[in-house]
Design an enzyme around this catalytic site. Structure first.
Site, mmCIF file in Angstrom:
data_model
loop_
_atom_site.group_PDB
_atom_site.id
_atom_site.type_symbol
_atom_site.label_atom_id
_atom_site.label_comp_id
_atom_site.label_asym_id
_atom_site.label_seq_id
_atom_site.Cartn_x
_atom_site.Cartn_y
_atom_site.Cartn_z
ATOM 1 N N ASP A 131 57.032 162.606 89.156
ATOM 2 C CA ASP A 131 58.339 163.107 88.696
ATOM 3 C C ASP A 131 58.534 162.693 87.235
ATOM 4 O OD1 ASP A 131 61.501 163.456 90.274
ATOM 5 O OD2 ASP A 131 61.208 163.211 88.121
ATOM 6 N N ASP A 167 60.394 169.481 87.720
ATOM 7 C CA ASP A 167 59.698 168.336 87.110
ATOM 8 C C ASP A 167 59.068 167.417 88.150
ATOM 9 O OD1 ASP A 167 61.932 167.014 88.183
ATOM 10 O OD2 ASP A 167 61.972 165.578 86.524
ATOM 11 N N GLU A 168 58.745 167.964 89.299
ATOM 12 C CA GLU A 168 58.387 167.111 90.420
ATOM 13 C C GLU A 168 57.340 167.804 91.295
ATOM 14 O OE1 GLU A 168 61.223 165.388 93.993
ATOM 15 O OE2 GLU A 168 61.987 166.754 92.498
HETATM 16 P P1 TTP Z 1 65.554 164.775 88.156
HETATM 17 O O1 TTP Z 1 64.089 164.582 88.258
HETATM 18 O O2 TTP Z 1 66.393 164.469 89.335
HETATM 19 O O3 TTP Z 1 66.149 163.892 86.969
HETATM 20 P P2 TTP Z 1 65.518 163.518 85.573
HETATM 21 O O4 TTP Z 1 64.124 164.013 85.434
HETATM 22 O O5 TTP Z 1 66.449 163.935 84.494
HETATM 23 O O6 TTP Z 1 65.543 161.936 85.601
HETATM 24 P P3 TTP Z 1 64.666 160.956 86.508
HETATM 25 O O7 TTP Z 1 63.716 161.807 87.285
HETATM 26 O O8 TTP Z 1 63.974 160.049 85.544
HETATM 27 O O9 TTP Z 1 65.659 160.240 87.360
HETATM 28 O O10 TTP Z 1 65.875 166.262 87.749
HETATM 29 C C1 TTP Z 1 65.054 166.991 86.838
HETATM 30 C C2 TTP Z 1 65.918 167.839 85.930
HETATM 31 O O11 TTP Z 1 66.722 168.724 86.701
HETATM 32 C C3 TTP Z 1 66.881 167.044 85.080
HETATM 33 O O12 TTP Z 1 66.293 166.605 83.862
HETATM 34 C C4 TTP Z 1 68.008 167.997 84.867
HETATM 35 C C5 TTP Z 1 67.996 168.875 86.073
HETATM 36 N N1 TTP Z 1 69.098 168.477 86.997
HETATM 37 C C6 TTP Z 1 70.314 169.160 86.934
HETATM 38 O O13 TTP Z 1 70.458 170.095 86.158
HETATM 39 N N2 TTP Z 1 71.324 168.767 87.761
HETATM 40 C C7 TTP Z 1 71.208 167.714 88.638
HETATM 41 O O14 TTP Z 1 72.162 167.392 89.383
HETATM 42 C C8 TTP Z 1 69.953 167.008 88.701
HETATM 43 C C9 TTP Z 1 69.758 165.852 89.649
HETATM 44 C C10 TTP Z 1 68.938 167.430 87.862
HETATM 45 MG MG MG Z 2 62.741 163.716 86.961
#
Ligand code: TTP
Ligand code: MG
Length: 392
Positions: free
Chosen positions: A18, A112-113
């Site tokens: 991720d 992103d995962e």
């Molecule tokens: P995540 O992987 O949940 O978050 P992140 O990559 O920003 O941070 P981390 O993984 O380090 O905790 O989500 C990926 C992307 O999806 C995030 O950059 C923005 C988007 N997103 C939203 O638009 N709304 C949301 O509620 C979430 C959780 C993510």
């Molecule tokens: Mg992320």
């Protein structure tokens, strides 16, 4: 040979990869002056919602899905910016392609995962931790983004491990350690326990996974449902035998509201419809999907319920598109029956094939099932009620 049989029984090696603060890090690639600073990406209007925040801003309590106005209060010196979704799709695609160089079995679950089956790759890449570092380095060198990797014997354990790997790290949990690793964590940390189940468990004094495992099966069945209870308990013990890819039918994403007092004012209904459309749109975009159409659900004061559906002219995932479609349906329905409304809901459907259009999953013959994984990830985050199977 003993060596062979030991090898045969070895546990699976699943990576959950991720990206860290994904949207922020992409913006930093485009504008390095943002590095090291608190950055908040999301809607910047008065009703905007935070998509994500840099780790510098998270220290002040800013997090995804929070109202931007609240984020401004918590971290006024942060840089607030709207996202650039095209750029995120671009990076997402490149990210997935890098992962595919390390395993033939890569299952993207959101922009992103992804899960990777790394079982049996020791001869090529060495121990799992070394392989994970290699992948993280490749991602960093090729697209400039920091990634974290959770390693486990299953998707479940790998996913929860990632939270301990973040930011910019690796964390491994083996099967024999899984139950103890889970025990002190709150029940909501377990993918599969949504807000509703979390609340129901809290009512019977179960807040940690250890408490859940120790609870009498009868109570769990009452609270979680007879079939679900066994499944959740096994997961709380760190047991998950699910294959990386599972085929699930097409789904829709929906959101609905029940009014305390029935509403017949069109402007008030439109206001609610707008909020619901935005909620659905956010979830859609976050999962890297688009929809082919939208529907509304109306329940009248006498509990009769109708749904009306309409296909978009072209597939999309914008709030405005969803709202305009939902509103057209609402206006038509209200013309047919002007009674006060008790519940209003918005859904988008026809999600599956459009992931390929976003190029998230190209080269992947199992794009359909990967889409369902994306939805699973959303469901894990928001609870079961947020996603329902489409009827078509
Ligand atoms: P995540 O992987 O949940 O978050 P992140 O990559 O920003 O941070 P981390 O993984 O380090 O905790 O989500 C990926 C992307 O999806 C995030 O950059 C923005 C988007 N997103 C939203 O638009 N709304 C949301 O509620 C979430 C959780 C993510
Ligand atoms: Mg992320």
């Amino acid at each position: 040979m003993p060596g062979d049989s030991a090898n045969f029984e070895k546990e699976r090696v699943i990576f959950h990869v991720d990206l860290d603060a994904f949207y922020v890090e992409v913006e930093r690639q485009n504008d390095p002056s943002l590095c090291g600073k608190p950055v908040v990406i999301g809607g910047i209007g008065p009703r905007g919602v935070v998509a994500t925040a840099s780790y510098e801003a998270r220290k002040f309590g800013v997090h995804s899905a929070m109202a931007t106005t609240v984020a401004r209060r918590l971290c006024p010196h942060a840089i607030f910016m709207r996202g650039n979704h095209e750029s995120y799709s671009d990076f997402s695609k490149k990210f997935m392609n890098i992962l595919r160089e390390y395993s033939p079995n890569v299952v993207p679950v959101s922009v992103d995962e992804a899960y990777l089956d790394m079982s049996g790759t020791e001869r090529i890449y060495g121990q799992p931790i070394e392989a994970a570092d290699m992948i993280r380095t490749a991602v960093r060198e090729q697209i400039g983004l920091p990634a974290s990797i959770g390693i486990g014997p299953s998707k479940l354990v790998a996913k929860v491990s990632t939270e301990h790997a973040k930011p910019d790290g690796v964390f491994q949990v083996r099967q024999q350690e899984a139950e103890a690793f889970f025990a002190p964590q709150t029940v909501r940390n377990l993918p599969g326990i949504g807000p509703k189940a979390g609340e129901a468990l809290a009512k019977i004094q179960i807040t940690t996974l250890g408490q859940l495992v120790a609870a009498p099966m009868g109570s769990l069945r009452r609270v979680l449902g007879p079939n679900h209870a066994d499944y959740i308990r096994r997961r709380a013990q760190g047991i998950d035998n699910a294959p990386l890819k599972e085929r699930v039918a097409a789904k829709s994403i929906s959101s609905e509201t029940t009014f305390e007092i029935d509403v017949s004012s069109r402007s008030e209904l439109e206001k609610v419809l707008k909020k619901l459309s935005e909620r659905v749109g956010t979830r859609l975009r976050r999962s890297g999907l688009q929809a082919r159409g939208a529907s509304i659900k109306l329940r009248y004061g006498d509990f009769t319920t109708i749904t009306r559906q309409r296909t978009f002219v072209a597939p999309g995932n914008g709030d405005q598109l969803i709202y305009d479609t939902a509103n057209t349906l609402l206006v038509t329905a209200m013309r047919q029956r002007g009674d006060a409304i008790r519940l209003v809901g918005v859904a988008v459907n026809g999600l599956g094939e459009l992931v390929t259009q976003l190029s998230l999953l190209d080269q992947n013959p199992l794009a359909d099932s990967d889409t369902s994984k994306t939805l699973d990830a959303i469901r894990e985050r928001y609870g079961n009620e947020s996603i329902t199977r489409g009827l078509t």
